[in-house]
Design a protein around this motif. Structure first.
Motif, PDB file in Angstrom:
ATOM      1  N   CYS A 137       0.848  -1.181   0.000  1.00  0.00           N
ATOM      2  CA  CYS A 137       0.000   0.000   0.000  1.00  0.00           C
ATOM      3  C   CYS A 137       0.889   1.239   0.000  1.00  0.00           C
ATOM      4  N   LEU A 138       0.699   2.112  -0.970  1.00  0.00           N
ATOM      5  CA  LEU A 138       1.489   3.336  -1.030  1.00  0.00           C
ATOM      6  C   LEU A 138       1.126   4.254   0.132  1.00  0.00           C
ATOM      7  N   GLU A 139       2.124   4.893   0.683  1.00  0.00           N
ATOM      8  CA  GLU A 139       1.862   5.891   1.723  1.00  0.00           C
ATOM      9  C   GLU A 139       1.276   7.139   1.082  1.00  0.00           C
ATOM     10  N   ASP A 140       0.477   7.866   1.850  1.00  0.00           N
ATOM     11  CA  ASP A 140      -0.235   9.017   1.297  1.00  0.00           C
ATOM     12  C   ASP A 140       0.697  10.092   0.763  1.00  0.00           C
ATOM     13  N   HIS A 141       1.905  10.201   1.308  1.00  0.00           N
ATOM     14  CA  HIS A 141       2.806  11.268   0.892  1.00  0.00           C
ATOM     15  C   HIS A 141       3.726  10.870  -0.254  1.00  0.00           C
ATOM     16  N   GLU A 142       3.703   9.617  -0.685  1.00  0.00           N
ATOM     17  CA  GLU A 142       4.596   9.179  -1.745  1.00  0.00           C
ATOM     18  C   GLU A 142       4.196   9.791  -3.083  1.00  0.00           C
ATOM     19  N   VAL A 143       5.195  10.203  -3.861  1.00  0.00           N
ATOM     20  CA  VAL A 143       4.977  10.799  -5.183  1.00  0.00           C
ATOM     21  C   VAL A 143       4.803   9.676  -6.200  1.00  0.00           C
ATOM     22  N   MET A 144       3.738   9.737  -6.967  1.00  0.00           N
ATOM     23  CA  MET A 144       3.388   8.649  -7.876  1.00  0.00           C
ATOM     24  C   MET A 144       4.458   8.432  -8.939  1.00  0.00           C
ATOM     25  N   LEU A 145       4.943   9.498  -9.549  1.00  0.00           N
ATOM     26  CA  LEU A 145       5.915   9.348 -10.638  1.00  0.00           C
ATOM     27  C   LEU A 145       7.255   8.833 -10.134  1.00  0.00           C
ATOM     28  N   GLU A 146       7.614   9.142  -8.899  1.00  0.00           N
ATOM     29  CA  GLU A 146       8.856   8.610  -8.348  1.00  0.00           C
ATOM     30  C   GLU A 146       8.749   7.104  -8.127  1.00  0.00           C
ATOM     31  N   VAL A 147       7.588   6.645  -7.716  1.00  0.00           N
ATOM     32  CA  VAL A 147       7.384   5.206  -7.564  1.00  0.00           C
ATOM     33  C   VAL A 147       7.407   4.521  -8.924  1.00  0.00           C
ATOM     34  N   ALA A 176      -7.072  -0.712   7.015  1.00  0.00           N
ATOM     35  CA  ALA A 176      -6.073  -0.989   8.049  1.00  0.00           C
ATOM     36  C   ALA A 176      -4.820  -0.143   7.904  1.00  0.00           C
ATOM     37  N   LYS A 177      -4.842   0.877   7.054  1.00  0.00           N
ATOM     38  CA  LYS A 177      -3.619   1.645   6.819  1.00  0.00           C
ATOM     39  C   LYS A 177      -3.101   2.299   8.097  1.00  0.00           C
ATOM     40  N   TYR A 178      -4.006   2.827   8.910  1.00  0.00           N
ATOM     41  CA  TYR A 178      -3.610   3.486  10.161  1.00  0.00           C
ATOM     42  C   TYR A 178      -4.279   2.850  11.372  1.00  0.00           C
ATOM     43  N   GLU A 179      -4.644   1.595  11.247  1.00  0.00           N
ATOM     44  CA  GLU A 179      -5.348   0.941  12.349  1.00  0.00           C
ATOM     45  C   GLU A 179      -4.455   0.761  13.571  1.00  0.00           C
ATOM     46  N   PHE A 180      -3.126   0.681  13.386  1.00  0.00           N
ATOM     47  CA  PHE A 180      -2.250   0.477  14.557  1.00  0.00           C
ATOM     48  C   PHE A 180      -2.211   1.709  15.455  1.00  0.00           C
ATOM     49  N   PHE A 181      -2.623   2.884  14.948  1.00  0.00           N
ATOM     50  CA  PHE A 181      -2.745   4.050  15.821  1.00  0.00           C
ATOM     51  C   PHE A 181      -3.974   3.935  16.720  1.00  0.00           C
ATOM     52  N   ARG A 182      -5.006   3.222  16.256  1.00  0.00           N
ATOM     53  CA  ARG A 182      -6.242   3.106  17.031  1.00  0.00           C
ATOM     54  C   ARG A 182      -6.193   1.932  18.005  1.00  0.00           C
ATOM     55  N   TYR A 213       9.275   5.782   8.112  1.00  0.00           N
ATOM     56  CA  TYR A 213       8.660   7.082   7.862  1.00  0.00           C
ATOM     57  C   TYR A 213       8.463   7.909   9.122  1.00  0.00           C
ATOM     58  N   GLY A 214       8.402   7.251  10.291  1.00  0.00           N
ATOM     59  CA  GLY A 214       8.362   7.990  11.543  1.00  0.00           C
ATOM     60  C   GLY A 214       7.220   8.973  11.655  1.00  0.00           C
ATOM     61  N   LYS A 215       7.580  10.234  11.917  1.00  0.00           N
ATOM     62  CA  LYS A 215       6.584  11.265  12.172  1.00  0.00           C
ATOM     63  C   LYS A 215       5.698  11.522  10.973  1.00  0.00           C
ATOM     64  N   GLN A 216       6.174  11.189   9.764  1.00  0.00           N
ATOM     65  CA  GLN A 216       5.365  11.426   8.576  1.00  0.00           C
ATOM     66  C   GLN A 216       4.075  10.603   8.601  1.00  0.00           C
ATOM     67  N   LEU A 217       4.134   9.376   9.116  1.00  0.00           N
ATOM     68  CA  LEU A 217       2.929   8.557   9.215  1.00  0.00           C
ATOM     69  C   LEU A 217       1.915   9.169  10.176  1.00  0.00           C
ATOM     70  N   GLN A 218       2.411   9.747  11.265  1.00  0.00           N
ATOM     71  CA  GLN A 218       1.507  10.408  12.213  1.00  0.00           C
ATOM     72  C   GLN A 218       0.803  11.592  11.543  1.00  0.00           C
ATOM     73  N   CYS A 219       1.544  12.344  10.715  1.00  0.00           N
ATOM     74  CA  CYS A 219       0.924  13.462   9.998  1.00  0.00           C
ATOM     75  C   CYS A 219      -0.101  12.954   8.986  1.00  0.00           C
ATOM     76  N   ASN A 220       0.234  11.867   8.293  1.00  0.00           N
ATOM     77  CA  ASN A 220      -0.715  11.298   7.339  1.00  0.00           C
ATOM     78  C   ASN A 220      -1.990  10.840   8.025  1.00  0.00           C
ATOM     79  N   TYR A 221      -1.836  10.276   9.215  1.00  0.00           N
ATOM     80  CA  TYR A 221      -3.008   9.809   9.968  1.00  0.00           C
ATOM     81  C   TYR A 221      -3.898  10.978  10.382  1.00  0.00           C
TER      82      TYR A 221
END
Length: 546
Positions: A174-184, A203-209, A354-362
């Motif tokens: 599953c691509l992360e929300d911040h990933e650039v499509m053309l770079e992938v 389930a992308k951010y279910e581990f936060f819940r 990704y660290g803090k970036q995942l928290q921002c995406n959530y």
């Protein structure tokens, strides 16, 4: 008039036949039968009633020009045309798929000049149909998902995701929300079958819940900081809020390179990278061997791993360098004992990378537009916001605080609901065609005759979260259906049996204790009441068509 052989009358005709070629110089006259000849006073003959045709040479005889050679056109003759064509704007290709190699997901027209800002990418739905969309160079997965939701007219805007799928190798992530499509897409091979797939992922951010479900205490490393007297739950919560993850440890089966054999190895996942122990489960530095750097790899779920790689179980995942094309020799294939262990490892990989970036995406996902009004299949309220109420008194409703009393009220409400529905269905003026038994076929949670194995595969792709469900036709019992429900990272299946009472057809899951006139009513009931299920129905497992 019948045409016969023509006669050539000329004063100075020359015939030249090199091979099959004939050259005629000077004017010539074609004479047909029936023409009359009249001799003039000067002795020349005149044709009466004849058909004549006179040809003149296109180029005059000149010793510098050869008739059999092409004439060279100089460049300066096209200057006017070039200046005209340069002023006309270029027309985009309306069929870019026809300009790409056969079955290639990377479109040639998606690689324009560096000055162009728009690029074309191809995205597939779960029905194997694709759609080509124009995106800017910096477009992220979140932005493309929002665009596809609007284009496909989806009923809700939440929990959509893009998968990177490698069908030949059985890999997906599953691509992360911040990933650039053309770079992938730039890391793909033009000759491969890699593609983007647009689907649901709950389930992308279910581990936060529900962190304890994804990070069990037995897998948290003893080296984690617990000196402050915090419990494991508090430790995980604090680490997730800070954008990191506890150190993970445990046994995994690893596929040996260039061999079909699998070896059981003890692994450690830390912020600095992935390590394995060369001596049992020893954590001493002299026994730890460095395996991979987390910043330079992606983690994939392996599909059909038993058949493709001879894995000992179906709970397989792999890691590979993120900036290189996928090659079998670069894959590090790992196998866990169950789904919870695999989910723990893959979630920890994402958090450490990704660290803090995942928290921002959530946080951004929570502030996204909510579901459309009137949609009964999407989760508009959390289960914790539903409370038991008692409206039997005259003073209005009251909140039932006692859990035992709340359970009794739930059972009584269920029985009362059944009596009301039975009374409504027994009315003589009831229009039976108002809600036909086939109404479920138009619902997004109904998947027809999909198999049990494909059901589990589909629910794994969209995230094994509590309350995700679908209904399908039973392959073993005629005229029966199966309710497939996810609970605690496992898929449970409940048989829905048709029955008759009072000359009318019903459906039941509890041997006739609770009856439903159709499957839609069954779903609506269990979205509010658990009944015999371990959890209420929350997330429909849907397949969108692009």
């Amino acid at each position: 008039m019948t045409r016969k052989r023509a006669h050539l009358l000329t004063t100075a005709n020359r015939y030249h036949k090199p091979g099959n070629m004939m050259e005629v110089a000077g004017p010539w006259t074609e004479v047909f039968e029936g023409s009359e000849r009249k001799e003039s006073s000067d002795g020349a003959e005149t044709l009466l009633g004849s058909s004549t045709l006179t040809l003149a040479p296109l180029v005059a005889d000149s010793p510098s020009v050869r008739r059999s050679q092409p004439i060279l056109i100089t460049v300066n003759r096209t200057k006017g045309v070039e200046s005209f064509s340069s002023s006309v704007p270029s027309i985009p290709n309306p069929f870019p798929e026809l300009c790409s190699p056969s079955k290639s997901p990377v479109l040639i027209s998606s690689l324009p000049s560096p000055s162009a800002n728009k690029h074309l990418i191809k995205v597939y739905g779960e029905d194997s149909h694709s759609r080509s969309v124009w995106v800017c160079r910096e477009a992220t997965a979140r932005e493309v998902c929002h665009m596809l939701v609007q284009t496909a007219h989806c009923s809700d805007q939440e929990n959509w995701a893009l998968l990177e799928l490698h069908p030949t190798l059985g890999l997906e992530r599953c691509l992360e929300d911040h990933e650039v499509m053309l770079e992938v897409q730039a890391t793909w091979s033009l000759k491969g079958d890699t593609r983007f797939v647009f689907c649901k992922n709950y389930a992308k951010y279910e581990f936060f819940r529900k962190p304890m479900l994804f990070f069990p205490e037995c897998m948290i490393s003893d080296s984690a900081d617990v000196s402050k007297g915090m419990t494991s739950s508090e430790l995980i919560q604090n680490l997730l809020k800070s954008g990191t993850c506890p150190e993970i440890q445990g046994y995994l089966q690893v596929k040996e390179p260039s061999r079909k054999a699998w070896k059981k190895v003890y692994f450690f996942l830390r912020r600095s990278g992935l390590y394995c122990s060369t001596k049992g489960s020893s954590k001493e530095p002299r026994h730890l061997q460095y395996v991979a750097d987390l910043d330079d790899l992606n983690v994939y779920t392996v599909v059909n791993s038993r058949k493709l790689y001879g894995a000992p179980s179906d709970f397989t995942f792999c890691i590979k360098p993120s900036k290189n094309p996928v090659r079998v020799q670069d894959l590090k294939i790992l196998c866990a004992e169950n789904e919870q262990i695999r989910t723990c490892w893959t979630s920890a990989f994402r958090l450490f990378k990704y660290g803090k970036q995942l928290q921002c995406n959530y946080q951004l996902s929570k502030s996204a537009p909510r579901s459309l009004e009137g949609s009964k299949l999407t989760e508009s309220k959390s289960e914790a916001s539903l409370v038991a109420m008692d409206f039997s008194g005259k003073a209005g409703g009251r909140v039932i605080q006692n859990p035992t009393e709340a359970q009794c009220a739930e059972r009584e409400e269920g029985q009362a609901w059944r009596r009301r529905e039975a009374l409504r269905c027994s009315l003589p003026n009831l229009n039976s065609g108002a809600r036909p038994s086939s109404i479920h076929k138009s619902q997004p949670w109904f998947h027809g005759g999909v198999s049990r194995k494909e059901t589990q595969r589909l629910m794994e792709k969209q995230g094994l979260v509590d309350g995700m469900f679908l209904i399908r036709e039973s392959q073993q019992h005629a005229q029966c259906f199966v309710l497939s429900l996810c609970y605690k990272l496992k898929t449970k299946h409940y048989l829905v049996i048709p029955c008759e009472e009072g000359g009318r057809k019903y459906y039941t899951m509890d041997d006739g204790l609770t009856l439903f006139i159709d499957l839609l009513q069954l779903v609506e009931f269990h979205q509010i009441n658990k009944g015999i299920l371990p959890v209420c129905l929350k997330h429909p497992c849907v397949c969108v068509a692009l």
